[in-house]
Design a protein around this motif. Structure first.
Motif, mmCIF file in Angstrom:
data_model
loop_
_atom_site.group_PDB
_atom_site.id
_atom_site.type_symbol
_atom_site.label_atom_id
_atom_site.label_comp_id
_atom_site.label_asym_id
_atom_site.label_seq_id
_atom_site.Cartn_x
_atom_site.Cartn_y
_atom_site.Cartn_z
ATOM 1 N N GLY A 302 0.778 -1.229 0.000
ATOM 2 C CA GLY A 302 0.000 0.000 0.000
ATOM 3 C C GLY A 302 0.807 1.275 0.000
ATOM 4 N N THR A 303 2.139 1.183 -0.160
ATOM 5 C CA THR A 303 2.975 2.382 -0.050
ATOM 6 C C THR A 303 3.423 2.948 -1.384
ATOM 7 N N MET A 304 3.031 2.341 -2.507
ATOM 8 C CA MET A 304 3.355 2.965 -3.791
ATOM 9 C C MET A 304 2.719 4.345 -3.867
ATOM 10 N N ALA A 305 3.392 5.254 -4.547
ATOM 11 C CA ALA A 305 2.897 6.628 -4.625
ATOM 12 C C ALA A 305 1.490 6.678 -5.228
ATOM 13 N N ILE A 306 1.227 5.902 -6.268
ATOM 14 C CA ILE A 306 -0.099 5.944 -6.894
ATOM 15 C C ILE A 306 -1.155 5.344 -5.968
ATOM 16 N N GLU A 307 -0.801 4.332 -5.179
ATOM 17 C CA GLU A 307 -1.767 3.779 -4.223
ATOM 18 C C GLU A 307 -2.124 4.818 -3.162
ATOM 19 N N ARG A 308 -1.121 5.520 -2.658
ATOM 20 C CA ARG A 308 -1.396 6.561 -1.673
ATOM 21 C C ARG A 308 -2.234 7.682 -2.279
ATOM 22 N N ALA A 309 -1.953 8.018 -3.531
ATOM 23 C CA ALA A 309 -2.715 9.077 -4.195
ATOM 24 C C ALA A 309 -4.174 8.680 -4.358
ATOM 25 N N ILE A 310 -4.431 7.420 -4.730
ATOM 26 C CA ILE A 310 -5.816 6.963 -4.891
ATOM 27 C C ILE A 310 -6.532 6.938 -3.542
ATOM 28 N N ASP A 311 -5.856 6.463 -2.491
ATOM 29 C CA ASP A 311 -6.466 6.497 -1.158
ATOM 30 C C ASP A 311 -6.825 7.922 -0.752
ATOM 31 N N ASP A 312 -5.895 8.858 -0.973
ATOM 32 C CA ASP A 312 -6.164 10.261 -0.627
ATOM 33 C C ASP A 312 -7.350 10.794 -1.419
ATOM 34 N N MET A 313 -7.424 10.431 -2.692
ATOM 35 C CA MET A 313 -8.510 10.912 -3.539
ATOM 36 C C MET A 313 -9.855 10.413 -3.025
ATOM 37 N N MET A 314 -9.902 9.156 -2.590
ATOM 38 C CA MET A 314 -11.164 8.613 -2.081
ATOM 39 C C MET A 314 -11.553 9.269 -0.760
ATOM 40 N N ARG A 315 -10.577 9.598 0.072
ATOM 41 C CA ARG A 315 -10.901 10.283 1.337
ATOM 42 C C ARG A 315 -11.425 11.689 1.075
ATOM 43 N N MET A 316 -10.841 12.369 0.095
ATOM 44 C CA MET A 316 -11.200 13.757 -0.173
ATOM 45 C C MET A 316 -12.451 13.895 -1.026
ATOM 46 N N HIS A 317 -12.860 12.815 -1.685
ATOM 47 C CA HIS A 317 -14.084 12.813 -2.492
ATOM 48 C C HIS A 317 -14.994 11.709 -1.944
ATOM 49 N N PRO A 318 -15.777 11.994 -0.925
ATOM 50 C CA PRO A 318 -16.552 10.932 -0.264
ATOM 51 C C PRO A 318 -17.589 10.272 -1.159
ATOM 52 N N GLN A 319 -17.876 10.858 -2.326
ATOM 53 C CA GLN A 319 -18.835 10.240 -3.244
ATOM 54 C C GLN A 319 -18.149 9.278 -4.205
ATOM 55 N N LEU A 320 -16.828 9.084 -4.078
ATOM 56 C CA LEU A 320 -16.059 8.287 -5.041
ATOM 57 C C LEU A 320 -15.845 6.864 -4.543
ATOM 58 N N LEU A 321 -16.079 5.898 -5.424
ATOM 59 C CA LEU A 321 -15.760 4.495 -5.183
ATOM 60 C C LEU A 321 -14.848 4.006 -6.305
ATOM 61 N N VAL A 322 -13.748 3.375 -5.950
ATOM 62 C CA VAL A 322 -12.791 2.847 -6.924
ATOM 63 C C VAL A 322 -12.722 1.332 -6.763
ATOM 64 N N LEU A 323 -12.848 0.615 -7.871
ATOM 65 C CA LEU A 323 -12.674 -0.835 -7.877
ATOM 66 C C LEU A 323 -11.447 -1.177 -8.713
ATOM 67 N N MET A 324 -10.657 -2.126 -8.233
ATOM 68 C CA MET A 324 -9.353 -2.447 -8.804
ATOM 69 C C MET A 324 -9.262 -3.939 -9.094
ATOM 70 N N ALA A 325 -8.728 -4.281 -10.265
ATOM 71 C CA ALA A 325 -8.525 -5.688 -10.629
ATOM 72 C C ALA A 325 -7.347 -6.267 -9.842
ATOM 73 N N ALA A 326 -7.498 -7.506 -9.372
ATOM 74 C CA ALA A 326 -6.475 -8.140 -8.539
ATOM 75 C C ALA A 326 -5.301 -8.664 -9.337
ATOM 76 N N GLY A 327 -5.505 -8.972 -10.640
ATOM 77 C CA GLY A 327 -4.418 -9.508 -11.452
ATOM 78 C C GLY A 327 -4.666 -10.942 -11.873
ATOM 79 N N ASN A 328 -3.808 -11.437 -12.770
ATOM 80 C CA ASN A 328 -4.067 -12.729 -13.423
ATOM 81 C C ASN A 328 -2.853 -13.647 -13.521
ATOM 82 N N ARG A 329 -1.760 -13.375 -12.868
ATOM 83 C CA ARG A 329 -0.516 -14.054 -13.203
ATOM 84 C C ARG A 329 -0.166 -15.228 -12.290
#
Length: 620
Positions: A302-329
């Protein structure tokens, strides 16, 4: 070419190692044409503000501040020569894909009644005139309000300049006009040729699915007659099929570009764009963003810069929901994991074999991440690299870097970051096997790992960075781990490295008939990291589910967590439109909401979601 040799070890600089490798190669792995800027994901220092930073940057550097001034992350582009001045201003600077900048332009307002829900898909590709994106309540019009193709500059009368100052946009009015002018597959194909969407034309004529189109149809497409067992979307009209849509296509890595970088700055810009469009369309409406994209290597904590940015975005926009694919490998040997102890010495090290493919035209990267109970223990790791048929490197400690070069041309670089406290990070970067920058031998590269002067154990994970698929190449190019001594192959799982943040809902793939995880489904040693399983395959023997192809009337199968994620997201979209309020004030509340109100089994198209109990509930 002269015989490669290891140069003397040097002191390692902190920062993004992919950026340092690109600099060491004098940017030759990047497609830097005239006017091209380097692009970065940046993090400001806690005492700085974006307005001050913008004034302090060189005039040609272009910072794109976030909508919320309290956010810590933003994107930036600049000429190569401005990089030292840019790096001095920020706490973290991470290399992304280069881009062709121009003066940003605002999009015209799109006048219509405010929708109840805005859905954004950030992906690669997109067929903007697909009839499955039509408006069921306004025949002849599309629900797609914006299509931002980040890869190309605007040409012709239909494309507009983008607010971010790169890429090209079809706005809502233009999309409605083109949609009305293209009532069938033939006219769509002609329009795509005129728009210059040649990858889409190629996919349509070759009978291949378009990734973004399949994802968006699964998430929000109109019902269509197709076999129910194989359908990726429900057979009846629902709220998702009435939602306003925003589609962003992020750049794929060019086939011959070899940087190891991902389009993470562009991903952040895409999320800001979706939120800006949603604000213009319906300021109070909930916003759902689907991310069926990912990278393999990374810290997975959870410490990648983009992960932190997405978490911050969801906290600052309470109407936002983000769904992420887990991967396939899970079927590929991309990860090894285990514990290093005092029994692993330089005389008897743990060993890892990383195999390079003989036809690989791009750079290859192996990341090492380790965790220790104390700072001293974290500094005890020692490692060296043994190229095929050549002398090994020196035994390197954290804070050291060593280059394997043929004359002045670097072919390999072993780098370990200094001073990360209880955590350590190392990167082995290799030049291509083939091509103008080629010269690295294919075959097994052995990495040896030991501890020096510590009785404490280290938890270590090795991750191979995934190459972009290159379908035009007849031979495999993806490097992989083929042997491990003292470590376990795939013991750490195969989770998408973007999917370990605190707030997005992470979705894995499963079969629709039996509800079992798909054979390729990403695994994680931490079960809580995959919060939902969505149908992605009809069965073990019938992989994939049907959704729209590049042209209207085409139906194509696609599999993977890229499909499972919009299957699950559609359930959440319908619940949001019916009044669901998101419990996202903090990570703990969101996790609780997932566990309490999510479906305990596999989410399938058109089936009950289990979210009904949360409708109308408070976000507290």
């Amino acid at each position: 070419m002269s015989r490669p040799q290891w140069l003397a070890p040097q002191e390692a600089r902190p920062g993004d190692p992919y950026l340092q490798w690109a600099q060491a190669c004098e940017w030759t792995g990047l497609s830097l044409g005239p006017g091209t800027h380097l692009s970065f994901l940046v993090r400001r220092r806690s005492g700085d503000n974006w307005a001050q930073l913008q004034k302090s940057l060189p005039s040609a550097a272009r910072l794109r501040p976030p909508a919320k001034q309290g956010a810590l992350h933003a994107s930036l582009d600049c000429p190569v020569g401005d990089l030292p001045a840019v790096m001095a201003q920020f706490e973290w600077v991470e290399l992304a894909q280069p881009l062709q900048p121009y003066a940003p332009q605002a999009l015209p307002a799109f006048n219509e009644a405010a929708p109840d829900l805005v859905i954004g898909v950030i992906d690669q590709g997109g067929a903007p005139l697909q009839r499955c994106f039509g408006d069921p309540d306004r025949p002849g019009q599309t629900r797609l309000r914006s299509f931002w193709d980040q890869s190309e500059a605007p040409t012709g009368a239909d494309w507009r300049a983008a607010p971010a100052g790169y890429g090209r946009v079809l706005d809502g009015e233009t999309l409605n006009r083109l949609y009305a002018q293209s009532p069938d597959a033939r006219s769509e194909l002609n329009c795509y040729r005129e728009l210059g969407l040649m990858d889409l034309v190629e996919a349509a004529t070759a009978g291949r699915p378009d990734h973004a189109t399949h994802v968006l149809d699964t998430l929000a497409g109109l019902p269509a007659p197709m076999p129910a067992a194989a359908a990726a979307k429900p057979a009846r009209l629902d709220h998702a099929a009435r939602a306003a849509l925003v589609l962003v296509s992020v750049p794929a890595t060019p086939a011959r570009q070899s940087t190891g970088t991902a389009s993470l700055a562009q991903l952040l810009d895409a999320m800001e764009f979706v939120l800006q469009q949603a604000q213009a369309l319906a300021p109070r409406a909930p916003v759902l963003i689907n991310l069926s994209l990912g990278v393999q290597a990374g810290p997975h904590d959870g410490t990648m810069a983009i992960e932190r940015a997405i978490d911050d975005m969801m906290r600052m926009h309470p109407q936002l929901l983000v769904l992420m694919a887990a991967g396939n490998r899970s079927a590929q040997a991309m990860n090894a994991s285990g514990r290093l102890s005092s029994q692993h010495s330089v005389e008897a090290p743990a060993r890892l074999a990383w195999r390079l493919q003989p036809q690989d035209p791009s750079d290859s990267f192996l990341e090492l991440w380790w965790r220790a109970p104390s700072r001293e223990a974290a500094q005890a790791l020692r490692w060296r690299v043994c190229p095929p048929g050549s002398e090994p490197s020196a035994w390197l400690a954290p804070g050291q870097v060593q280059t394997w070069a043929a004359g002045s041309r670097p072919l390999a670089c072993a780098w370990a970051e200094p001073g990360l406290g209880l955590r350590g990070r190392a990167l082995l970067a290799l030049a291509p096997v083939l091509g103008a920058r080629g010269g690295v031998p294919a075959g097994p590269w052995w990495i040896e790992l030991a501890l020096a002067g510590s009785s404490a154990e280290l938890r270590l994970d090795a991750w191979v960075q995934g190459d972009q698929p290159r379908l035009h190449l007849g031979a495999p190019v993806q490097s992989y781990l083929e042997a491990a001594i003292g470590l376990g192959l795939e013991a750490g799982g195969s989770l998408n490295a973007l999917a370990t943040g605190g707030l997005p809902l992470v979705v894995g793939a499963a079969t629709a008939d039996e509800g079992r995880p798909s054979v390729y489904a990403a695994r994680s040693p931490h079960a809580a990291e995959v919060q939902a399983l969505g149908a992605a395959d009809e069965s073990v023997f019938a992989p994939g589910l049907l959704a729209a192809g590049p042209l209207s009337g085409q139906w194509m199968r696609m599999a993977g967590s890229s499909v499972a994620t919009p299957v699950v997201a559609r359930h959440w979209a319908n619940a949001l439109a019916e009044g669901l309020r998101l419990p996202v004030r903090n990570a703990a509340a969101w996790r609780h909401g997932q566990r309490a109100h999510g479906n305990s089994g596999v989410w399938r198209p058109g089936r009950p979601s289990g979210l009904e109990g949360l409708l109308g509930a408070s976000a507290s």
